[in-house]
Design an enzyme around this catalytic site. Structure first.
Site, PDB file in Angstrom:
ATOM      1  N   GLY A   1       0.810  -1.228   0.000  1.00 50.61           N
ATOM      2  CA  GLY A   1       0.000   0.000   0.000  1.00 50.61           C
ATOM      3  C   GLY A   1       0.834   1.265   0.000  1.00 50.61           C
ATOM      4  O   GLY A   1       0.446   2.280   0.600  1.00 50.61           O
TER       5      GLY A   1
ATOM      6  N   GLY B   1      -0.432   4.800  -0.918  1.00 52.94           N
ATOM      7  CA  GLY B   1      -1.439   5.378  -0.040  1.00 52.94           C
ATOM      8  C   GLY B   1      -0.902   6.456   0.892  1.00 52.94           C
ATOM      9  O   GLY B   1       0.295   6.730   0.927  1.00 52.94           O
ATOM     10  N   GLN B   2      -1.822   7.045   1.653  1.00 50.54           N
ATOM     11  CA  GLN B   2      -1.481   8.186   2.499  1.00 50.54           C
ATOM     12  C   GLN B   2      -0.384   7.847   3.509  1.00 50.54           C
ATOM     13  O   GLN B   2       0.612   8.561   3.600  1.00 50.54           O
ATOM     14  CB  GLN B   2      -2.739   8.669   3.249  1.00 50.54           C
ATOM     15  CG  GLN B   2      -2.507   9.924   4.074  1.00 50.54           C
ATOM     16  CD  GLN B   2      -3.626  10.197   5.073  1.00 50.54           C
ATOM     17  OE1 GLN B   2      -4.439   9.330   5.372  1.00 50.54           O
ATOM     18  NE2 GLN B   2      -3.670  11.419   5.587  1.00 50.54           N
TER      19      GLN B   2
ATOM     20  N   TYR C   1     -15.634  -1.713   6.431  1.00 50.50           N
ATOM     21  CA  TYR C   1     -14.259  -1.427   6.840  1.00 50.50           C
ATOM     22  C   TYR C   1     -14.057  -1.792   8.316  1.00 50.50           C
ATOM     23  O   TYR C   1     -13.102  -2.486   8.682  1.00 50.50           O
ATOM     24  CB  TYR C   1     -13.975   0.058   6.600  1.00 50.50           C
ATOM     25  CG  TYR C   1     -12.617   0.544   7.029  1.00 50.50           C
ATOM     26  CD1 TYR C   1     -11.456   0.026   6.495  1.00 50.50           C
ATOM     27  CD2 TYR C   1     -12.512   1.580   7.965  1.00 50.50           C
ATOM     28  CE1 TYR C   1     -10.213   0.504   6.880  1.00 50.50           C
ATOM     29  CE2 TYR C   1     -11.282   2.072   8.350  1.00 50.50           C
ATOM     30  CZ  TYR C   1     -10.127   1.537   7.814  1.00 50.50           C
ATOM     31  OH  TYR C   1      -8.907   2.002   8.190  1.00 50.50           O
TER      32      TYR C   1
ATOM     33  N   ILE D   1      -5.974  10.350  10.053  1.00 46.88           N
ATOM     34  CA  ILE D   1      -4.577  10.780   9.903  1.00 46.88           C
ATOM     35  C   ILE D   1      -4.515  12.001   8.986  1.00 46.88           C
ATOM     36  O   ILE D   1      -5.076  11.990   7.882  1.00 46.88           O
ATOM     37  CB  ILE D   1      -3.704   9.653   9.317  1.00 46.88           C
ATOM     38  CG1 ILE D   1      -3.833   8.372  10.158  1.00 46.88           C
ATOM     39  CG2 ILE D   1      -2.245  10.105   9.221  1.00 46.88           C
ATOM     40  CD1 ILE D   1      -3.362   8.484  11.592  1.00 46.88           C
TER      41      ILE D   1
HETATM   42  N1  SER Z   1      -9.323   7.313   8.182  1.00 41.08           N
HETATM   43  C1  SER Z   1     -10.108   6.109   8.160  1.00 41.08           C
HETATM   44  C2  SER Z   1     -11.387   6.311   7.473  1.00 41.08           C
HETATM   45  O1  SER Z   1     -11.892   7.398   7.553  1.00 41.08           O
HETATM   46  C3  SER Z   1     -10.369   5.637   9.570  1.00 41.08           C
HETATM   47  O2  SER Z   1      -9.425   4.684   9.895  1.00 41.08           O
HETATM   48  O3  SER Z   1     -11.914   5.410   6.895  1.00 41.08           O
END
Ligand code: SER
Length: 321
Positions: free
Chosen positions: A13, A16-17, A148, A178
């Site tokens: 990943g 990704g961020q 998720y 984050i």
């Molecule tokens: N930043 C993530 C989300 O918003 C949370 O873990 O899905």
């Protein structure tokens, strides 16, 4: 098996961020050639591409994953590949496949090849509306309403199972939202807390997809990287928990965030147009009790909303203006 030093690291990943910055920090620590950047659907940043080994890896393809681990003699995997909360609601089967089946392949690979360690972040999405929202305890109700979140709870349990049953040293922590200036987050509910900085700098206005009094726990990227790396380095015998550490840093409403940005950009105007992500945000904690992380591996964040906002605006002004 876990007291061997880490030699060769695979980070999945890395477009990704978090992955894009984590791989650079690990390359600084362990040497560029010892940290393989894994990408799948999205392209890497130039920095990631140019500074060390780069491989296309779909963690759902077990054969490819095993071959990659053999090719580079990998002994540690940071699994940053995930489908986040908002995209996960649009594509729940994909979220299950990547976050669960992909992670399971990584665990099986670690078990069969006796890897030193696996890091797999969890999230505040592990919690749900029945969880106490203030100072959310380490041990509490885990009944998430998003796919998720379901995969994050199941991933915590599966990782703990692999540790207890097979001795695989799997570790993880429940990241809050984050905030960072290098790579945009992709498809989460907390993305507004990053987007508002970009829009404030470029357009001086932002339309937010959650209400102004929405409060969520957040963390600045330098602390997020420190948390995962400190957890990875903690002596195994000090850990009581393994895959589910609460980690807190700061909590604020969108209004408080907008006010902190207005110290630097007074013209910022914010309007509110809540969408389906409001319900997700309302099901997550507002603040986190992270006593276990502090006691077991010395967690302590460095940034607050003021220092983060100053740094974000300085950094983004250089790249966006
Ligand atoms: N930043 C993530 C989300 O918003 C949370 O873990 O899905």
């Amino acid at each position: 098996m876990s007291d061997r030093p880490m030699k060769r690291i695979l980070v999945t990943g890395t477009a990704g961020q978090i992955g894009s910055e984590l791989v650079m920090m690990l390359r600084d620590m362990y040497g560029n050639d010892n940290v393989v950047a894994g990408i799948n659907r999205s392209p890497p940043s130039d920095k990631v591409r140019d500074s060390g080994p780069l491989e296309v890896i779909n963690i759902n393809n077990k054969r490819d994953l095993y071959d990659l681990v053999d090719k580079y003699d990998i002994d540690t995997i940071y699994n940053m590949a995930a489908i986040l909360s908002a995209v996960g609601e649009k594509k729940p089967m994909l979220a299950w496949d990547v976050n669960m089946n992909g992670f399971h392949n990584i665990l099986e690979c670690a078990r069969e090849k006796e890897l030193v360690r696996v890091l797999n972040p969890s999230s505040i999405a592990a919690f749900g509306p029945e969880t106490p929202r203030d100072n959310t305890p380490q041990e509490t109700v885990l009944k998430p309403r998003t796919m998720y979140g379901v995969t994050k709870v199941a991933g915590e349990l599966l990782g703990d199972y692999y540790f207890r049953r097979f001795g695989v040293d799997v570790r993880g922590l429940r990241y809050p939202g984050i905030i960072s200036s290098e790579t945009l987050p992709g498809g989460g509910t907390t993305d507004y807390a990053v987007a508002i900085y970009y829009e404030a700098i470029q357009n001086k206005k932002y339309e937010c997809f959650v209400k102004e009094d929405t409060i969520l726990p957040m963390m600045y990227m330098p602390d997020a990287l420190k948390a995962l790396i400190d957890l990875a380095k903690a002596p195994l015998e000090d850990l009581v928990h393994h895959c589910d550490f609460n980690v807190g840093s700061m909590s604020f409403s969108v209004k408080e965030l907008a006010d902190a940005i207005r110290v630097h950009i007074p013209e910022l105007e914010v309007t509110y147009e809540p969408d389906f992500r409001q319900e997700i945000a309302d099901s997550w904690p507002m603040s986190i009790d992270d006593t276990a992380a502090r006691e077991e591996w010395g967690w302590s964040p460095s940034h607050d909303i003021t220092s983060m906002t100053k740094d974000m605006i300085e950094k983004l002004s250089k790249t966006l203006l």
